[in-house]
Design a protein around this motif. Sequence first.
Motif, mmCIF file in Angstrom:
data_model
loop_
_atom_site.group_PDB
_atom_site.id
_atom_site.type_symbol
_atom_site.label_atom_id
_atom_site.label_comp_id
_atom_site.label_asym_id
_atom_site.label_seq_id
_atom_site.Cartn_x
_atom_site.Cartn_y
_atom_site.Cartn_z
ATOM 1 N N ARG A 72 0.855 -1.180 0.000
ATOM 2 C CA ARG A 72 0.000 0.000 0.000
ATOM 3 C C ARG A 72 0.893 1.233 0.000
ATOM 4 N NH1 ARG A 72 -5.359 1.510 1.275
ATOM 5 N NH2 ARG A 72 -5.589 3.414 2.544
ATOM 6 N N LEU A 73 0.839 1.984 -1.075
ATOM 7 C CA LEU A 73 1.613 3.206 -1.194
ATOM 8 C C LEU A 73 0.807 4.394 -0.700
ATOM 9 C CD1 LEU A 73 3.166 2.792 -4.754
ATOM 10 C CD2 LEU A 73 3.975 1.874 -2.567
ATOM 11 N N GLY A 115 -13.319 11.233 -5.885
ATOM 12 C CA GLY A 115 -13.094 9.816 -5.689
ATOM 13 C C GLY A 115 -13.290 8.932 -6.897
ATOM 14 N N GLY A 116 -13.673 9.482 -8.039
ATOM 15 C CA GLY A 116 -13.752 8.681 -9.241
ATOM 16 C C GLY A 116 -12.370 8.263 -9.699
ATOM 17 N N THR A 117 -12.232 7.036 -10.192
ATOM 18 C CA THR A 117 -10.917 6.477 -10.496
ATOM 19 C C THR A 117 -10.836 5.954 -11.916
ATOM 20 O OG1 THR A 117 -11.552 4.306 -9.642
ATOM 21 C CG2 THR A 117 -10.527 5.851 -8.101
ATOM 22 N N ILE A 118 -9.624 5.959 -12.452
ATOM 23 C CA ILE A 118 -9.293 5.320 -13.717
ATOM 24 C C ILE A 118 -7.940 4.648 -13.561
ATOM 25 C CG2 ILE A 118 -10.709 6.741 -15.250
ATOM 26 C CD1 ILE A 118 -8.238 8.438 -15.827
ATOM 27 N N TYR A 119 -7.713 3.601 -14.361
ATOM 28 C CA TYR A 119 -6.519 2.786 -14.232
ATOM 29 C C TYR A 119 -5.953 2.438 -15.594
ATOM 30 C CZ TYR A 119 -8.314 2.097 -9.535
ATOM 31 O OH TYR A 119 -8.780 2.302 -8.253
ATOM 32 N N GLY A 120 -4.643 2.295 -15.627
ATOM 33 C CA GLY A 120 -4.018 1.736 -16.796
ATOM 34 C C GLY A 120 -4.375 0.270 -16.957
ATOM 35 N N ARG A 152 -6.224 -5.056 -10.097
ATOM 36 C CA ARG A 152 -5.210 -5.371 -9.095
ATOM 37 C C ARG A 152 -4.889 -4.202 -8.180
ATOM 38 N NH1 ARG A 152 -0.194 -6.570 -10.558
ATOM 39 N NH2 ARG A 152 -0.260 -5.370 -12.508
ATOM 40 N N PHE A 153 -4.926 -2.992 -8.714
ATOM 41 C CA PHE A 153 -4.578 -1.790 -7.954
ATOM 42 C C PHE A 153 -5.837 -0.979 -7.688
ATOM 43 C CE2 PHE A 153 0.068 -1.155 -9.612
ATOM 44 C CZ PHE A 153 0.372 -2.467 -9.273
ATOM 45 N N THR A 169 -4.170 13.301 1.608
ATOM 46 C CA THR A 169 -3.406 12.094 1.362
ATOM 47 C C THR A 169 -4.093 11.220 0.325
ATOM 48 O OG1 THR A 169 -2.523 12.129 3.615
ATOM 49 C CG2 THR A 169 -2.393 10.047 2.431
ATOM 50 N N MET A 170 -3.277 10.590 -0.494
ATOM 51 C CA MET A 170 -3.728 9.637 -1.483
ATOM 52 C C MET A 170 -3.005 8.322 -1.245
ATOM 53 S SD MET A 170 -3.320 9.886 -5.664
ATOM 54 C CE MET A 170 -1.547 10.087 -5.577
ATOM 55 N N TRP A 171 -3.669 7.222 -1.544
ATOM 56 C CA TRP A 171 -3.091 5.888 -1.414
ATOM 57 C C TRP A 171 -3.297 5.101 -2.696
ATOM 58 C CZ3 TRP A 171 -6.306 8.111 2.189
ATOM 59 C CH2 TRP A 171 -5.777 8.344 3.457
ATOM 60 N N MET A 172 -2.475 4.086 -2.869
ATOM 61 C CA MET A 172 -2.727 3.088 -3.886
ATOM 62 C C MET A 172 -2.444 1.716 -3.295
ATOM 63 S SD MET A 172 -1.651 2.868 -7.888
ATOM 64 C CE MET A 172 0.106 2.613 -7.625
ATOM 65 N N GLN A 173 -3.495 0.918 -3.187
ATOM 66 C CA GLN A 173 -3.372 -0.466 -2.763
ATOM 67 C C GLN A 173 -3.007 -1.310 -3.972
ATOM 68 O OE1 GLN A 173 -3.759 -1.830 0.402
ATOM 69 N NE2 GLN A 173 -3.068 -3.746 -0.515
#
Length: 113
Positions: A19-20, A55-60, A66-67, A77-81
Amino acid sequence: EVQLVESGGGLVQPGGSLRLSCATSGFTFSFYAMSWVRQAPGKGLEWVSAIDRTGGTIYGDSVKGRFTISRDNAKNTMWMQMNSLKPEDTAVYYCANGALLNWGQGTQVTVSS
């Protein structure tokens, strides 16, 4: 001064999780979309994920499913699990604002057996 500080990287086995975190200051965090970008050894920068200010998200494509990116505007603060990590996820991970104008120092993620 705008500051973005990544943490949470490390060494993990394939299939493991990390978790970053990206702690920010010096700007109105809640007004900005945010992104994660990575650079694998010997490769160029790759955009990984982004989150808008609500809070809307997009991913490569390489990390979808997975992320998971998240944020807490009250904590700036932002996180990436990151789950089901693969060796090809090995990279320095950077947080940046959504326009990629401000970057943190990066945190190393190494996925290896």
